[in-house]
Design a protein around this motif. Structure first.
Motif, short mmCIF file in Angstrom:
data_model
loop_
_atom_site.label_atom_id
_atom_site.label_comp_id
_atom_site.label_asym_id
_atom_site.label_seq_id
_atom_site.Cartn_x
_atom_site.Cartn_y
_atom_site.Cartn_z
N PRO A 5 0.83 -1.22 0.00
CA PRO A 5 0.00 0.00 0.00
C PRO A 5 0.86 1.27 0.00
CG PRO A 5 0.08 -0.95 2.20
CD PRO A 5 0.78 -1.93 1.28
N ILE A 6 0.19 2.38 -0.22
CA ILE A 6 0.85 3.67 -0.13
C ILE A 6 1.35 3.85 1.31
CG2 ILE A 6 0.45 6.17 -0.19
CD1 ILE A 6 -1.51 5.63 -2.51
N PRO A 7 2.58 4.34 1.51
CA PRO A 7 3.10 4.53 2.87
C PRO A 7 2.14 5.33 3.74
CG PRO A 7 4.85 4.83 1.28
CD PRO A 7 3.60 4.67 0.48
N ARG A 8 1.96 4.88 4.97
CA ARG A 8 1.09 5.46 5.99
C ARG A 8 -0.39 5.12 5.80
NH1 ARG A 8 0.59 10.57 6.80
NH2 ARG A 8 1.28 11.30 4.76
N HIS A 9 -0.74 4.47 4.72
CA HIS A 9 -2.12 4.02 4.58
C HIS A 9 -2.32 2.78 5.46
CE1 HIS A 9 -3.51 6.00 0.56
NE2 HIS A 9 -3.04 6.88 1.44
N ASP A 10 -3.43 2.77 6.21
CA ASP A 10 -3.64 1.71 7.18
C ASP A 10 -4.72 0.71 6.75
OD1 ASP A 10 -5.38 4.07 9.39
OD2 ASP A 10 -5.92 3.25 7.42
N THR A 11 -5.34 0.92 5.62
CA THR A 11 -6.43 0.04 5.18
C THR A 11 -6.13 -0.45 3.77
OG1 THR A 11 -7.97 1.38 6.48
CG2 THR A 11 -8.92 -0.18 4.92
N VAL A 12 -6.27 -1.76 3.59
CA VAL A 12 -6.03 -2.41 2.29
C VAL A 12 -7.29 -3.15 1.86
CG1 VAL A 12 -4.79 -4.29 1.16
CG2 VAL A 12 -3.53 -2.63 2.54
N TYR A 13 -7.61 -3.05 0.59
CA TYR A 13 -8.79 -3.69 0.02
C TYR A 13 -8.37 -4.56 -1.16
CZ TYR A 13 -10.66 0.63 2.14
OH TYR A 13 -10.93 1.68 2.98
N TRP A 14 -9.08 -5.66 -1.40
CA TRP A 14 -8.88 -6.49 -2.58
C TRP A 14 -10.19 -6.53 -3.37
CZ3 TRP A 14 -4.38 -8.43 -4.37
CH2 TRP A 14 -3.30 -8.53 -3.49
N TYR A 15 -10.09 -6.38 -4.70
CA TYR A 15 -11.22 -6.44 -5.60
C TYR A 15 -10.90 -7.39 -6.75
CZ TYR A 15 -12.90 -2.16 -3.31
OH TYR A 15 -13.33 -1.22 -2.39
N GLN A 16 -11.94 -8.02 -7.28
CA GLN A 16 -11.81 -8.93 -8.42
C GLN A 16 -12.67 -8.39 -9.57
OE1 GLN A 16 -14.22 -12.56 -8.39
NE2 GLN A 16 -12.39 -13.76 -8.83
N GLN A 17 -12.08 -8.29 -10.76
CA GLN A 17 -12.82 -7.83 -11.92
C GLN A 17 -12.77 -8.90 -13.01
OE1 GLN A 17 -11.40 -4.30 -13.95
NE2 GLN A 17 -13.44 -3.81 -14.70
N GLY A 18 -13.89 -9.58 -13.23
CA GLY A 18 -13.99 -10.56 -14.30
C GLY A 18 -14.09 -9.86 -15.64
N PRO A 19 -13.88 -10.59 -16.73
CA PRO A 19 -13.94 -10.01 -18.09
C PRO A 19 -15.27 -9.33 -18.35
CG PRO A 19 -13.07 -12.25 -18.15
CD PRO A 19 -13.58 -12.03 -16.76
N ASP A 41 -11.70 -18.25 -12.10
CA ASP A 41 -10.88 -17.32 -11.31
C ASP A 41 -10.07 -16.38 -12.20
OD1 ASP A 41 -10.14 -19.99 -8.98
OD2 ASP A 41 -11.77 -18.51 -8.93
N SER A 42 -10.09 -16.64 -13.50
CA SER A 42 -9.38 -15.75 -14.43
C SER A 42 -10.00 -14.36 -14.34
CB SER A 42 -9.51 -16.26 -15.87
OG SER A 42 -8.83 -17.48 -16.02
N ALA A 43 -9.19 -13.39 -13.99
CA ALA A 43 -9.71 -12.04 -13.73
C ALA A 43 -8.56 -11.10 -13.49
CB ALA A 43 -10.64 -12.05 -12.51
N LEU A 44 -8.92 -9.83 -13.37
CA LEU A 44 -7.99 -8.79 -12.95
C LEU A 44 -8.21 -8.57 -11.46
CD1 LEU A 44 -5.89 -6.85 -14.14
CD2 LEU A 44 -7.75 -5.33 -14.80
N TYR A 45 -7.16 -8.70 -10.67
CA TYR A 45 -7.27 -8.53 -9.22
C TYR A 45 -6.59 -7.22 -8.83
CZ TYR A 45 -8.94 -13.27 -9.03
OH TYR A 45 -9.69 -14.41 -9.22
N PHE A 46 -7.38 -6.36 -8.20
CA PHE A 46 -6.88 -5.07 -7.77
C PHE A 46 -6.71 -5.03 -6.26
CE2 PHE A 46 -6.93 -2.59 -11.56
CZ PHE A 46 -8.00 -3.02 -12.32
N CYS A 47 -5.69 -4.34 -5.85
CA CYS A 47 -5.51 -3.98 -4.46
C CYS A 47 -5.65 -2.45 -4.38
CB CYS A 47 -4.12 -4.40 -3.99
SG CYS A 47 -3.69 -3.82 -2.34
#
Lengths: 111, 112
Positions: B25-39, B85-91
């Motif tokens: 994550p960006i320095p000092r950021h305290d929260t992380v999220y995961w997202y999944q984007q299918g085609p 499960d093939s997808a784009l995974y974003f954090c």
């Protein structure tokens, strides 16, 4: 859960044209963000705008929280503006922080 | 300015294999999220962490697990991979809740 609807689903414009994209949401929100997903899949942060109006160059956005909608304006479109534009919101619930995305508007700018 | 870093950018796996995706994550950021984007779909929330503790959970399959480490980086572990499960995974990361979420460039996972 909260519903987020975007219109129009598709938009094809000539270079230089202006456009307005709309985002309607079904419940009160704490956060609203607009993103541009480019052809390489990157999600570019355009605006963080839970209420009010902001401008950044050729782009501007307005959110009317009491009426549950937001608008994204693109002026003097360029081919690099092509891609999918997403509106995403965070429902105003204690402890809820996840973004719920709309289905997007696919914008194609023709030279 | 520093951004959210995800690795790898691309990953190819076969069915039933495992995969590990990493997020810084960006320095000092305290929260992380995961997202999944299918085609052809919009991103869907999977899971989030605040100060290294799971804070929210979406439609994440039981085959997936995630954690946030003491240095705030996060890993998404995926087992028994399926074609779907093939997808784009974003954090994404943010400094606290109700603040703008900043997204990484994503990991494109392809299951063969």
């Amino acid at each position: 859960g909260i519903q987020v609807e975007q219109s129009p689903p598709d938009l094809i414009l000539q270079e230089g044209a202006n456009s307005t994209l709309r985002c309607n949401f079904s419940d009160s929100v704490n956060n609203l963000q607009w993103f541009h997903q480019n052809p390489w899949g990157q999600l570019i942060n355009l605006f963080y705008i839970p209420s009010g109006t902001k401008q950044n160059g050729r782009l501007s956005a307005t959110t009317v929280a009491t009426e549950r909608y937001s608008l994204l304006y693109i002026s003097s479109s360029q081919t690099t503006d092509s891609g999918v534009y997403f509106c995403a919101v965070v429902l105003a619930n204690f402890g809820n922080e996840k973004l719920t995305f709309g289905t997007g508007t696919r914008l194609t700018i023709i030279p | 300015a520093a951004g959210v870093i995800q690795s790898p950018r691309h990953l190819m796996k076969e069915k039933r294999e495992t995969a590990t995706l990493k997020c810084y994550p960006i320095p000092r950021h305290d929260t992380v999220y995961w997202y999944q984007q299918g085609p052809g779909q919009d991103p869907q929330f999977l899971i989030s962490f605040y100060e290294k503790m799971q804070s929210d959970k979406g439609s994440i399959p039981d085959r997936f697990s995630a954690q946030q480490f003491s240095d705030y980086h996060s890993e998404l572990n995926m087992s028994s991979l399926e074609l779907g499960d093939s997808a784009l995974y974003f954090c994404a990361s943010s400094f606290g809740g109700n603040q703008p979420q900043h997204f990484g460039d994503g990991t494109r996972l392809s299951i063969l």
